[in-house]
Design an enzyme around this catalytic site. Sequence first.
Site, PDB file in Angstrom:
ATOM      1  N   GLN A 135       1.013  -1.159   0.117  1.00 20.22           N
ATOM      2  CA  GLN A 135      -0.018  -0.051   0.035  1.00 20.22           C
ATOM      3  C   GLN A 135       0.777   1.241   0.023  1.00 20.22           C
ATOM      4  O   GLN A 135       0.553   2.385  -0.121  1.00 20.22           O
ATOM      5  CB  GLN A 135      -0.873   0.043   1.153  1.00 20.22           C
ATOM      6  CG  GLN A 135      -1.973  -1.122   1.396  1.00 20.22           C
ATOM      7  CD  GLN A 135      -2.756  -1.317   0.020  1.00 20.22           C
ATOM      8  OE1 GLN A 135      -3.295  -0.442  -0.337  1.00 20.22           O
ATOM      9  NE2 GLN A 135      -2.660  -2.744  -0.401  1.00 20.22           N
ATOM     10  N   CYS A 136       2.183   1.109   0.420  1.00 15.58           N
ATOM     11  CA  CYS A 136       3.000   2.192   0.336  1.00 15.58           C
ATOM     12  C   CYS A 136       3.760   2.602  -1.162  1.00 15.58           C
ATOM     13  O   CYS A 136       4.352   1.461  -1.808  1.00 15.58           O
ATOM     14  CB  CYS A 136       4.047   1.996   1.279  1.00 15.58           C
ATOM     15  SG  CYS A 136       5.328   3.059   1.411  1.00 15.58           S
ATOM     16  N   GLY A 137       3.724   3.757  -1.493  1.00 15.89           N
ATOM     17  CA  GLY A 137       4.156   4.135  -2.779  1.00 15.89           C
ATOM     18  C   GLY A 137       5.688   4.112  -2.727  1.00 15.89           C
ATOM     19  O   GLY A 137       6.358   3.466  -3.641  1.00 15.89           O
ATOM     20  N   ARG A 151       6.592   0.120  -2.970  1.00 23.00           N
ATOM     21  CA  ARG A 151       6.330  -0.328  -4.461  1.00 23.00           C
ATOM     22  C   ARG A 151       7.453   0.237  -5.385  1.00 23.00           C
ATOM     23  O   ARG A 151       7.872  -0.497  -6.216  1.00 23.00           O
ATOM     24  CB  ARG A 151       5.030   0.168  -4.742  1.00 23.00           C
ATOM     25  CG  ARG A 151       3.763  -0.643  -4.189  1.00 23.00           C
ATOM     26  CD  ARG A 151       2.271  -0.099  -4.919  1.00 23.00           C
ATOM     27  NE  ARG A 151       2.286   1.225  -5.318  1.00 23.00           N
ATOM     28  CZ  ARG A 151       1.351   1.971  -4.473  1.00 23.00           C
ATOM     29  NH1 ARG A 151       1.364   1.613  -3.344  1.00 23.00           N
ATOM     30  NH2 ARG A 151       1.585   3.100  -4.738  1.00 23.00           N
TER      31      ARG A 151
END
Length: 140
Positions: free
Chosen positions: A10-12, A15
């Site tokens: 969920q973390c940019g 990712r």
Amino acid sequence: MSIVIHHNPQCGTSRNVLAIIEATGEAPVVVEYLETGWTRPQLLALFAAADLTPRKALRTTKSPAEELGLLDPGVDDAALLDAMLEHPVLVNRPIVCSSKGVRLCRPSEAVLDLLHRLPPGPMAKEDGTPLIDAEGKRVG
């Protein structure tokens, strides 16, 4: 040694770090720690290898740290560790392990120091800031 990434999909930033690793041709071991949780020995070993304290590794935004009273400087490392075991989201991410070391990869370009080769360019951070130019050289 293969590369291991303690990852939150969920973390940019997490990712982006995963994408950077994969762009080198590596197939990292992905540990989705929000699902698996942490163990005390695991966190202690990661923090020691990355030269982090529980306070430095504490995720203070988009986590329950403030509600749990963990931002108070009087909260000791043992209490922070206990909270991290109960609430895995309290550990900042991503933490990457390779034969070149262990590091909390915030900002995402910190992962470049852990790689044996740079990914082909161009490549940018999650906010669009260039990391690797078209010739495959590190920017900045």
